[in-house]
Write a protein that holds these residues in place. Structure first.
Motif, PDB file in Angstrom:
ATOM      1  N   LEU A 185      33.165  39.709  28.423  1.00  0.00           N
ATOM      2  CA  LEU A 185      33.550  39.724  29.835  1.00  0.00           C
ATOM      3  C   LEU A 185      34.632  38.694  30.136  1.00  0.00           C
ATOM      4  CD1 LEU A 185      30.001  40.107  31.445  1.00  0.00           C
ATOM      5  CD2 LEU A 185      31.829  41.826  31.413  1.00  0.00           C
ATOM      6  N   LEU A 186      34.629  37.581  29.401  1.00  0.00           N
ATOM      7  CA  LEU A 186      35.629  36.541  29.649  1.00  0.00           C
ATOM      8  C   LEU A 186      37.033  37.022  29.302  1.00  0.00           C
ATOM      9  CD1 LEU A 186      33.733  33.361  28.359  1.00  0.00           C
ATOM     10  CD2 LEU A 186      34.029  34.151  30.715  1.00  0.00           C
ATOM     11  N   LEU A 187      37.151  37.963  28.353  1.00  0.00           N
ATOM     12  CA  LEU A 187      38.470  38.499  28.013  1.00  0.00           C
ATOM     13  C   LEU A 187      39.078  39.272  29.178  1.00  0.00           C
ATOM     14  CD1 LEU A 187      37.736  39.769  24.376  1.00  0.00           C
ATOM     15  CD2 LEU A 187      38.823  37.617  25.081  1.00  0.00           C
ATOM     16  N   ILE A 188      38.256  39.794  30.045  1.00  0.00           N
ATOM     17  CA  ILE A 188      38.741  40.536  31.207  1.00  0.00           C
ATOM     18  C   ILE A 188      38.988  39.604  32.393  1.00  0.00           C
ATOM     19  CG2 ILE A 188      38.240  42.468  32.757  1.00  0.00           C
ATOM     20  CD1 ILE A 188      38.597  43.246  29.833  1.00  0.00           C
ATOM     21  N   VAL A 189      38.164  38.587  32.534  1.00  0.00           N
ATOM     22  CA  VAL A 189      38.167  37.755  33.742  1.00  0.00           C
ATOM     23  C   VAL A 189      39.189  36.623  33.660  1.00  0.00           C
ATOM     24  CG1 VAL A 189      36.767  36.179  35.121  1.00  0.00           C
ATOM     25  CG2 VAL A 189      35.795  38.328  34.292  1.00  0.00           C
TER      26      VAL A 189
END
Length: 670
Positions: free
Chosen positions: A174-178
């Motif tokens: 999720l951090l790759l998107i956020v």
């Protein structure tokens, strides 16, 4: 600017942010405890943020979607209950906020007042109007901006930490998107900071210019009307108002530029997460984790980032510019004293004066006589037929008093309450101007600009401010070394207080000190300054006799003159001379001489004067040959007898005439 100037690179890199940061580091260092307490309360907000998204994810995955509604409701209850500790955190945070905010405003006001007083005592200009804007407007901007910045930074740090921790717990992908849109928006936002700071500075400069013009205009209305220059004055006012309006509009335009940065940080992460949702779900992301991530972004992370950028973009930039305008030192007076004196702090706002310079800054420059004899030292202070009354028709407290204080002399002033002792100390220190006569310091008329290099006046109620013990002791001498501070503390008897506090860097809270401890701090401060003239106006009244003796002897050992307004007769016995005051009546001499010549001194000493004039003084004077010699020679030694105020030292008018000393009684005795 010369190319070979070695300081040029430093000046180019010395931005407003760097200057403010240099001042902020020691401010925060001494308040580490308040920062840690604030962080401790904020940990509750971290837990609430983490549980808000994680509880929703677990409620869906482990509860409702798994066919266990009870488990889902339990996780939702956990997320809801996590809000309650944050309420307690808000109460604790606001309670600790004052420990960081109020000292900042107080310090800024002190700086502005110091600048105004320095300008008033030294050179003319718009320094006072600038300081007026700083005290009434800019210090409040800094206070509110600092409070908002602390709250916002604290909330962002712990909210972001809770959200990032939750995203990692749900799915690291999720951090790759956020994170990418957050990084892009932050970079765009940071790019707007320098131009925004420049516009903030231009706006404040325009505000100060208009305030200065308005102050001059208010004082010159009659002159403007009489000279017929109203049109020109209106044009100048319109020009200054227009400049302020233009600066305000420019600032607003740059604020609008930041809307894009806020949109990228606040709106793009949830949008990208929804666009990437099919791919994430195909690669193992659970529906609960997706909803939990959206909860983090929409309810915690995005609002925190937007609040931080808004604060930094408005109050943060304004705060840096305002604080930078306080970093420049107050202007020096016209007669520039040495640097050590120029850096002295100005008087506290309670009306008393605590300023001094080291002895090296005030050396006696009396030239030697041409005949080769030893030069007569210039008196450190002189009163020449000084009269003082509190009002044009009031009874004079001092009536044509003449007094000379030599360098290194120790003089005690005694008398009943209301006899004028404190008034004499104020006049001698230059705090109260005399209504008649002249006061001189080192042979020159008293001038306020000379006060920092001549004298220290310590009143009965000692001035101690909130700060470290080190800062309190070197208040009059900021360049004092630790060894000198330790010697001063040992000399005046500050070791018990130092041991109780733990170190010189320990915080001093005035309300937690006894009156005696406050007086010892003020005495240590004066001892460290070592002024040419030290005046103690009952400055040891809260000390026990042993502590008072130690402090007075330490001050008397300094090279400067010491004047002690005494509340105990033991102070008079330690002095070289004693001045007895009884309203306009005064007498001056050694204790032995005063036992002969002053009935009031005998009363103060607990001795009884017989009614019979023929037996006056019988049994009161010690049968000491040296005392008799002193009484014979004192009229020739002491040049302190006032022509109008009775400051004689002999016992009887006949003895005065025999010794060539005449003193007439006061014209209006009490």
């Amino acid at each position: 600017m010369k190319e070979n100037d070695p300081t040029a690179p430093h000046r180019r890199s010395d931005t407003a942010l760097r200057r403010v940061a240099r001042e902020a580091r020691p401010f925060l260092r001494v308040r580490t405890g308040a920062v840690l307490r604030l962080a401790g309360w904020s940990l509750l907000e971290f837990a609430q943020t983490f549980l808000s998204g994680y509880g929703v994810a677990r409620a869906l995955d482990d509860g409702f979607l798994a066919g266990r509604p009870a488990t889902g409701l339990l996780w939702l209850a956990v997320a809801a209950v996590a809000v309650l500790p944050s309420v307690l955190a808000a109460r604790g945070v606001f309670g600790r906020l004052a420990d960081l905010v109020e000292p900042l405003r107080d310090g800024l006001v002190r700086r502005a007042v110091s600048r105004a007083l320095g300008g008033a005592l030294g050179r003319s200009g718009d320094v006072s109007t600038r300081s007026l804007s700083q005290v009434t407007h800019q210090s409040e901007i800094a206070r509110d901006g600092w409070a908002g910045l602390v709250l916002t930074l604290r909330s962002f740090a712990f909210t972001a930490a809770g959200a990032v921790t939750g995203l990692l717990a749900l799915a690291p992908a999720l951090l790759l998107i956020v994170l990418p849109p957050l990084a892009v928006g932050a970079a765009l936002f940071l790019a707007t900071l320098p131009p925004m700071a420049a516009r903030q500075r231009a706006y404040l400069a325009a505000d100060e210019a208009y305030a200065a013009h308005a102050g001059e205009l208010a004082a010159s209305v009659r002159d403007i009307a009489a000279s017929g220059t109203a049109g020109r004055t209106v044009a100048e006012s319109e020009a200054l108002a227009g400049a302020q309006l233009a600066a305000s509009r420019s600032l607003a335009r740059w604020s609008a530029v930041r809307v894009l940065a806020l949109a990228v940080c606040g709106r793009f992460p949830p949008l990208l997460l929804l666009l990437a949702a099919p791919w994430l779900l195909r690669n193992g992301l659970t529906p609960g984790a997706l909803v939990g991530a959206l909860t983090y972004l929409t309810q915690a992370l995005a609002p925190a980032v937007q609040a931080l950028m808004t604060m930094l973009g408005t109050a943060g930039g304004r705060l840096v510019v305002v604080l930078d305008r306080f970093t420049d030192a107050p202007p020096p007076p016209e007669d520039d004293p040495p640097p050590a004196v120029r850096d002295r702090a100005l008087p506290p706002p309670d009306g008393t004066t605590h300023t001094a310079a080291p002895p090296s800054a005030v050396q006696n420059r009396t030239p030697p006589p041409a005949d080769g004899t030893s030069p007569v030292p210039t008196p450190v202070a002189e009163l020449h037929e000084v009269t003082f009354a509190y009002g044009p028709r009031a009874q004079p407290v001092l009536d044509r008093l003449s007094l000379t204080i030599a360098p290194g002399e120790h003089l005690a002033v005694v008398g009943p309450s209301g006899s004028g002792k404190s008034t004499l100390a104020a006049v001698l220190a230059g705090v109260e101007p005399p209504t008649g006569g002249a006061v001189r310091w080192r042979g020159r008329p008293v001038r306020p600009v000379d006060a920092p290099s001549v004298r220290v006046l310590l009143p009965q109620h000692a001035y101690v401010f909130t700060g470290s013990l080190r800062d309190n002791l070197r208040y009059l001498r900021p360049d004092a070394r630790d060894r000198e501070i330790a010697d001063a503390a040992e000399a005046v008897g500050l070791e018990p207080l130092l041991s109780r506090l733990g170190s010189l860097d320990a915080d001093v809270v005035p309300d937690r000190l006894s009156q005696g401890e406050r007086q010892l701090v003020a005495l240590g401060r004066a001892y460290l300054a070592a002024p040419p003239l030290l005046i103690l106006d009952e400055a040891t009244s809260r000390l026990d006799p042993a502590a008072e003796t130690r402090a007075e002897l330490a001050c008397a050992a300094l090279p400067g003159a010491l004047v002690v307004v005494a509340h105990r007769l033991s102070s008079a016995r330690r002095a070289g001379r004693t001045l007895v005051m009884d309203g306009p009546r005064t007498r001056c001499g050694t204790p032995a001489q005063l036992l002969r010549s002053s009935a009031l001194y005998r009363d103060l000493a607990g001795l009884w004067e017989p009614e019979d004039a023929d037996t006056r003084g019988a049994g009161l004077v010690p049968e000491d040959a040296q005392d008799a010699q002193d009484a014979e020679a004192v009229a020739g030694r002491l040049g302190t007898v006032g022509a109008g105020q009775d400051a004689s030292i002999a016992s009887g008018e006949e003895e005065d005439e025999e010794r060539g000393v005449r003193s007439s009684p006061p014209p209006s005795p009490v």
